[in-house]
Design a protein around this motif. Structure first.
Motif, PDB file in Angstrom:
ATOM      1  N   LEU A  93       0.697  -1.218   0.278  1.00  0.00           N
ATOM      2  CA  LEU A  93       0.111   0.060   0.168  1.00  0.00           C
ATOM      3  C   LEU A  93       0.874   1.301  -0.136  1.00  0.00           C
ATOM      4  O   LEU A  93       0.411   2.189  -0.737  1.00  0.00           O
ATOM      5  N   ARG A  94       2.008   1.156   0.562  1.00  0.00           N
ATOM      6  CA  ARG A  94       2.882   2.413   0.663  1.00  0.00           C
ATOM      7  C   ARG A  94       3.609   2.722  -0.854  1.00  0.00           C
ATOM      8  O   ARG A  94       3.502   3.546  -1.398  1.00  0.00           O
ATOM      9  N   TYR A  95       3.810   1.499  -1.476  1.00  0.00           N
ATOM     10  CA  TYR A  95       4.089   1.678  -2.753  1.00  0.00           C
ATOM     11  C   TYR A  95       3.063   2.229  -3.639  1.00  0.00           C
ATOM     12  O   TYR A  95       3.432   3.165  -4.576  1.00  0.00           O
ATOM     13  N   LYS A  96       1.857   1.751  -3.514  1.00  0.00           N
ATOM     14  CA  LYS A  96       0.773   2.365  -4.199  1.00  0.00           C
ATOM     15  C   LYS A  96       0.231   3.716  -3.768  1.00  0.00           C
ATOM     16  O   LYS A  96      -0.615   4.401  -4.446  1.00  0.00           O
ATOM     17  N   LYS A  97       0.856   4.051  -2.647  1.00  0.00           N
ATOM     18  CA  LYS A  97       0.371   5.480  -2.114  1.00  0.00           C
ATOM     19  C   LYS A  97      -1.097   5.251  -1.598  1.00  0.00           C
ATOM     20  O   LYS A  97      -1.735   6.277  -2.125  1.00  0.00           O
ATOM     21  N   ALA A  98      -1.361   4.125  -0.931  1.00  0.00           N
ATOM     22  CA  ALA A  98      -2.933   3.913  -0.750  1.00  0.00           C
ATOM     23  C   ALA A  98      -2.943   3.505   0.767  1.00  0.00           C
ATOM     24  O   ALA A  98      -3.787   2.354   1.077  1.00  0.00           O
ATOM     25  N   MET A  99      -2.027   3.970   1.588  1.00  0.00           N
ATOM     26  CA  MET A  99      -2.200   3.312   3.023  1.00  0.00           C
ATOM     27  C   MET A  99      -3.646   3.629   3.636  1.00  0.00           C
ATOM     28  O   MET A  99      -3.670   2.809   4.757  1.00  0.00           O
ATOM     29  N   PRO A 100      -4.599   4.533   3.192  1.00  0.00           N
ATOM     30  CA  PRO A 100      -5.757   4.486   3.866  1.00  0.00           C
ATOM     31  C   PRO A 100      -6.792   2.989   3.722  1.00  0.00           C
ATOM     32  O   PRO A 100      -7.475   2.743   4.261  1.00  0.00           O
ATOM     33  N   GLY A 101      -6.148   2.252   2.729  1.00  0.00           N
ATOM     34  CA  GLY A 101      -6.804   1.007   2.639  1.00  0.00           C
ATOM     35  C   GLY A 101      -6.070  -0.045   3.323  1.00  0.00           C
ATOM     36  O   GLY A 101      -6.359  -1.200   2.886  1.00  0.00           O
ATOM     37  N   PHE A 102      -5.304   0.216   4.296  1.00  0.00           N
ATOM     38  CA  PHE A 102      -4.617  -0.821   4.862  1.00  0.00           C
ATOM     39  C   PHE A 102      -5.654  -1.878   5.592  1.00  0.00           C
ATOM     40  O   PHE A 102      -5.344  -2.948   5.875  1.00  0.00           O
ATOM     41  N   ILE A 103      -6.443  -1.165   6.247  1.00  0.00           N
ATOM     42  CA  ILE A 103      -7.804  -2.157   7.045  1.00  0.00           C
ATOM     43  C   ILE A 103      -8.293  -2.960   5.928  1.00  0.00           C
ATOM     44  O   ILE A 103      -8.233  -4.202   6.308  1.00  0.00           O
ATOM     45  N   ALA A 104      -8.718  -2.497   5.024  1.00  0.00           N
ATOM     46  CA  ALA A 104      -9.376  -3.484   4.046  1.00  0.00           C
ATOM     47  C   ALA A 104      -8.466  -4.596   3.425  1.00  0.00           C
ATOM     48  O   ALA A 104      -8.663  -5.771   3.371  1.00  0.00           O
ATOM     49  N   ALA A 105      -7.054  -3.940   3.128  1.00  0.00           N
ATOM     50  CA  ALA A 105      -6.077  -4.874   2.279  1.00  0.00           C
ATOM     51  C   ALA A 105      -5.655  -6.079   3.437  1.00  0.00           C
ATOM     52  O   ALA A 105      -5.458  -7.143   3.117  1.00  0.00           O
ATOM     53  N   ALA A 106      -5.412  -5.410   4.579  1.00  0.00           N
ATOM     54  CA  ALA A 106      -4.916  -6.315   5.551  1.00  0.00           C
ATOM     55  C   ALA A 106      -6.106  -7.531   5.967  1.00  0.00           C
ATOM     56  O   ALA A 106      -5.850  -8.668   6.185  1.00  0.00           O
ATOM     57  N   SER A 107      -7.359  -6.853   6.176  1.00  0.00           N
ATOM     58  CA  SER A 107      -8.374  -7.809   6.401  1.00  0.00           C
ATOM     59  C   SER A 107      -8.422  -8.973   5.317  1.00  0.00           C
ATOM     60  O   SER A 107      -8.757 -10.037   5.558  1.00  0.00           O
ATOM     61  N   SER A 108      -8.229  -8.422   3.902  1.00  0.00           N
ATOM     62  CA  SER A 108      -8.639  -9.186   2.957  1.00  0.00           C
ATOM     63  C   SER A 108      -7.412 -10.437   3.002  1.00  0.00           C
ATOM     64  O   SER A 108      -7.746 -11.700   2.945  1.00  0.00           O
TER      65      SER A 108
END
Length: 164
Positions: A70-85
């Motif tokens: 997510l840091r690479y994509k510059k989308a850290m606000p999506g951490f909860i959704a991505a980590a949950s996935s």
């Protein structure tokens, strides 16, 4: 329960992890279940104390990997959704894998090895899919990153255990 249904579809290669609802509570439940099921699997193979350390390392490495994507994509606000996935998909595969691991370690039946291999391939395919959807990259690059994920989390945690 609705989140579980939405996130579980990722294991069937449906949905985009970053478009799913973000819920800290859902993330925490998945994290607790991830730790619990990984402990059961590892404690079946190794010493319980080593299993606890190994699972702690695996968990941290998994969350760091997701954060790195997510840091690479510059989308850290999506951490909860991505980590949950990541966690939910790992939990589902591990839920199928736990009885196979018990079967494999208690009988050494050739069929148990084949079934474990199928579950590992399914897990790699799911992680490849998640990476592909998160980073919006081609399948080959996603597969390369998924392979890196498995090396980092499972082999890396094992190597760190040897050092500790």
């Amino acid at each position: 329960m609705e989140n579980l249904k939405l996130y579980a579809q990722l294991c069937l290669f449906r949905n985009n992890p970053l478009e799913l609802p973000r819920s800290v509570s859902f993330f925490q439940k998945n994290l607790y279940f991830y730790i619990l099921i990984e402990l059961f699997i590892q404690a079946n193979v190794t010493d319980p104390f080593e299993a606890m350390i190994g699972v702690a390392i695996e968990t941290v490495l998994t969350l760091l990997f997701v954060a790195g994507l997510l840091r690479y994509k510059k989308a850290m606000p999506g951490f909860i959704a991505a980590a949950s996935s990541f966690l939910l998909c790992e939990n589902i595969v591990a839920s199928f894998g736990l009885p196979v691991v018990v079967w494999l370690t208690s009988t050494d039946d050739l069929l148990s090895y084949y079934l474990m291999f199928v579950l590992i391939i399914w897990d790699i395919a799911i992680i490849t899919y998640l990476i592909k959807r998160i980073l919006i990259v081609d399948i080959l690059f996603s597969l390369l990153l998924a392979s890196g994920y498995f090396l980092v989390t499972y082999v890396g945690s094992y190597l760190l255990m040897l050092i500790i």
